[in-house]
Design an enzyme around this catalytic site. Structure first.
Site, PDB file in Angstrom:
ATOM      1  N   PHE A 168      -1.594   8.120   4.682  1.00  0.00           N
ATOM      2  CA  PHE A 168      -2.373   8.690   5.793  1.00  0.00           C
ATOM      3  C   PHE A 168      -3.676   9.340   5.312  1.00  0.00           C
ATOM      4  O   PHE A 168      -4.040  10.447   5.731  1.00  0.00           O
ATOM      5  CB  PHE A 168      -1.556   9.736   6.566  1.00  0.00           C
ATOM      6  CG  PHE A 168      -0.466   9.185   7.456  1.00  0.00           C
ATOM      7  CD1 PHE A 168      -0.325   7.821   7.675  1.00  0.00           C
ATOM      8  CD2 PHE A 168       0.428  10.044   8.072  1.00  0.00           C
ATOM      9  CE1 PHE A 168       0.678   7.330   8.504  1.00  0.00           C
ATOM     10  CE2 PHE A 168       1.440   9.557   8.908  1.00  0.00           C
ATOM     11  CZ  PHE A 168       1.560   8.203   9.115  1.00  0.00           C
ATOM     12  N   ASN A 204       0.839  -1.200   0.000  1.00  0.00           N
ATOM     13  CA  ASN A 204       0.000   0.000   0.000  1.00  0.00           C
ATOM     14  C   ASN A 204       0.870   1.245   0.000  1.00  0.00           C
ATOM     15  O   ASN A 204       1.975   1.252   0.534  1.00  0.00           O
ATOM     16  CB  ASN A 204      -0.956  -0.003   1.201  1.00  0.00           C
ATOM     17  CG  ASN A 204      -0.387   0.713   2.413  1.00  0.00           C
ATOM     18  OD1 ASN A 204      -0.419   1.950   2.493  1.00  0.00           O
ATOM     19  ND2 ASN A 204       0.153  -0.059   3.358  1.00  0.00           N
ATOM     20  N   SER A 216       5.623   5.206   8.679  1.00  0.00           N
ATOM     21  CA  SER A 216       5.001   4.921   7.393  1.00  0.00           C
ATOM     22  C   SER A 216       5.948   5.339   6.273  1.00  0.00           C
ATOM     23  O   SER A 216       6.522   6.430   6.311  1.00  0.00           O
ATOM     24  CB  SER A 216       3.685   5.686   7.241  1.00  0.00           C
ATOM     25  OG  SER A 216       3.214   5.591   5.912  1.00  0.00           O
ATOM     26  N   ASN A 251       6.103  -1.311  11.380  1.00  0.00           N
ATOM     27  CA  ASN A 251       5.274  -0.872  10.272  1.00  0.00           C
ATOM     28  C   ASN A 251       5.591  -1.730   9.047  1.00  0.00           C
ATOM     29  O   ASN A 251       6.287  -2.741   9.148  1.00  0.00           O
ATOM     30  CB  ASN A 251       5.535   0.613   9.989  1.00  0.00           C
ATOM     31  CG  ASN A 251       4.288   1.347   9.508  1.00  0.00           C
ATOM     32  OD1 ASN A 251       3.588   0.879   8.619  1.00  0.00           O
ATOM     33  ND2 ASN A 251       4.016   2.503  10.103  1.00  0.00           N
ATOM     34  N   ASN A 282       4.972   6.051   3.315  1.00  0.00           N
ATOM     35  CA  ASN A 282       4.161   6.655   2.256  1.00  0.00           C
ATOM     36  C   ASN A 282       3.924   8.154   2.423  1.00  0.00           C
ATOM     37  O   ASN A 282       3.200   8.752   1.637  1.00  0.00           O
ATOM     38  CB  ASN A 282       2.820   5.918   2.179  1.00  0.00           C
ATOM     39  CG  ASN A 282       3.012   4.445   1.871  1.00  0.00           C
ATOM     40  OD1 ASN A 282       3.810   4.085   1.015  1.00  0.00           O
ATOM     41  ND2 ASN A 282       2.292   3.585   2.583  1.00  0.00           N
ATOM     42  N   THR A 283       4.523   8.764   3.450  1.00  0.00           N
ATOM     43  CA  THR A 283       4.540  10.217   3.591  1.00  0.00           C
ATOM     44  C   THR A 283       5.991  10.651   3.450  1.00  0.00           C
ATOM     45  O   THR A 283       6.823  10.296   4.292  1.00  0.00           O
ATOM     46  CB  THR A 283       3.981  10.655   4.958  1.00  0.00           C
ATOM     47  OG1 THR A 283       2.607  10.263   5.053  1.00  0.00           O
ATOM     48  CG2 THR A 283       4.085  12.160   5.136  1.00  0.00           C
ATOM     49  N   LYS A 343       5.847   3.758  17.155  1.00  0.00           N
ATOM     50  CA  LYS A 343       5.828   2.719  16.115  1.00  0.00           C
ATOM     51  C   LYS A 343       6.981   2.947  15.152  1.00  0.00           C
ATOM     52  O   LYS A 343       7.105   4.023  14.565  1.00  0.00           O
ATOM     53  CB  LYS A 343       4.499   2.729  15.369  1.00  0.00           C
ATOM     54  CG  LYS A 343       4.348   1.552  14.397  1.00  0.00           C
ATOM     55  CD  LYS A 343       2.917   1.394  13.925  1.00  0.00           C
ATOM     56  CE  LYS A 343       2.755   0.135  13.089  1.00  0.00           C
ATOM     57  NZ  LYS A 343       1.338  -0.104  12.717  1.00  0.00           N
TER      58      LYS A 343
END
Length: 359
Positions: free
Chosen positions: A114, A110, A173, A240, A175-176, A211
């Site tokens: 967020f 994915n 994450s 993560n 993805n940011t 995390k």
């Protein structure tokens, strides 16, 4: 997997992953699907950070991003549920498509970024469940376009401290853009100092967990352990999704960018978990995440050093009855092995996992 679960999975898999996710949330809001009801077993109870978890299995953040169905998740058999990641302002996330199934690997990639409805929407729902039983954590993050990301985390602490059983600071994450750089020691030290100051100023002070990513080398793990200890963080969540690509059987989608979750993440995330346990010692709370899809994988996380475990991707492939099956399997194991508490299993394979290389 039951026949009902197989039918449900086949139906959901006819939709694209994001649509299927939305349908599953809608089903839980309506009271379906119903997971297997597992009787509470005192041997599975875990007391940690002032919280009494009825069993050590939780739903990881990422599924219920907007705090829509935490109680329905608890009804599936989970001992706790973590909602979010929630950012101060609503944001759409990255362009679609951004979720990719890898069925041959029981994995998902994915790059959501967020996507969520923001603090106000999640707070309204959590206010609505105030007074209900059940442990519900809130995972907080920063907006992509924020001028002060640390302030976004402070705002998350202030906003959700009144309602959260615990708070999770998510800086892992992939993805940011730039978010994972906050795991570097200097930035992490500032972040944790300000987060803990915000909690100290709150009328209610829930535990705070950090995390982390699985894509860290030993020196980075040592730095994180030092800062977490120095700033008196209550616990660590490992881990993560990963940006690495272990040998995958799926073709096509395996080349997509984003974070990989599911069965292929189990080994690396468990090695990182064990190394953090060794670095942090026996008293720090650790939640193990990554590749949990059965009672045995959940138990192995505990043997590697976890106090609690979480899953998400495993339920995509095994259906909503999975948490009930895992909890029942843990209870059966405790009975068979004559354990007084499932926590007695912790660290039994710690040395074995620590010795494995971080490839």
């Amino acid at each position: 997997m039951s026949v009902l679960d197989r039918i449900g999975q086949k139906l959901l898999f006819t939709f694209d992953p994001e649509t299927a996710h939305g349908l599953s949330i809608a089903a839980l809001r309506c009271g379906l699907p119903v997971g297997s009801r597992t009787a509470r077993d005192a041997r599975l109870k875990v007391s940690l950070c002032g919280l009494d978890f009825p069993n050590p299995l939780g739903m990881a953040a990422g599924y219920d991003k907007n705090a829509e169905v935490p109680d329905a998740l608890l009804g599936l058999g989970f001992g706790f549920a973590e909602v979010g990641t929630v950012t101060p302002s609503a944001q759409p996330g990255n362009p679609k498509p951004r979720i990719f199934r890898l069925p041959a690997d029981e994995a998902v990639i994915n790059r959501l970024g967020f996507n969520n409805e923001g603090h106000a929407a999640a707070e309204k729902r959590l206010v609505g469940r105030k007074g209900r039983s059940g442990i519900v954590g809130v995972n907080i993050g920063a907006n992509k376009d924020s001028a002060d990301r640390v302030n976004d985390y402070e705002r998350g602490v202030i906003r959700f401290a009144p309602y959260a059983s615990y708070l999770t600071v998510n800086i892992s994450s992939p993805n940011t853009p730039g978010l994972r750089t906050m795991q570097a020691r200097e930035q992490l030290g500032e972040l944790l100092s300000r987060v803990m100051a915000a909690r100290a100023a709150a009328a209610r002070q829930p535990p705070v967990f950090l995390k982390i990513a699985p894509d860290l080398v030993e020196a980075e793990l040592e730095d994180i352990a030092a800062e977490v200890t120095h700033k008196a963080i209550d616990g660590i969540i490992v881990s993560n999704t990963t940006i690495s690509r272990p040998a995958l059987r799926s073709s096509g989608a395996a080349s997509e960018t984003g974070g990989l979750s599911g069965r292929p993440l189990f080994e690396r995330s468990t090695i990182v978990l064990a190394r953090m346990r060794r670095l942090l010692g026996p008293d720090m709370a650790i939640i193990g995440v990554g590749g949990v899809n059965s009672a045995e994988t959940a138990l192995e996380k505990i043997r590697a050093g976890a106090d609690l475990v979480q899953l998400y991707t495993g339920m995509i492939y095994a259906g909503p009855a999975l948490p009930g099956r895992i909890v029942a399997g843990m209870a059966h194991f405790a009975e068979t092995e004559r354990l007084k508490s499932i926590s007695d299993l912790r660290d039994r394979h710690l040395d074995q996992w620590v010795s494995r290389p971080l490839n």
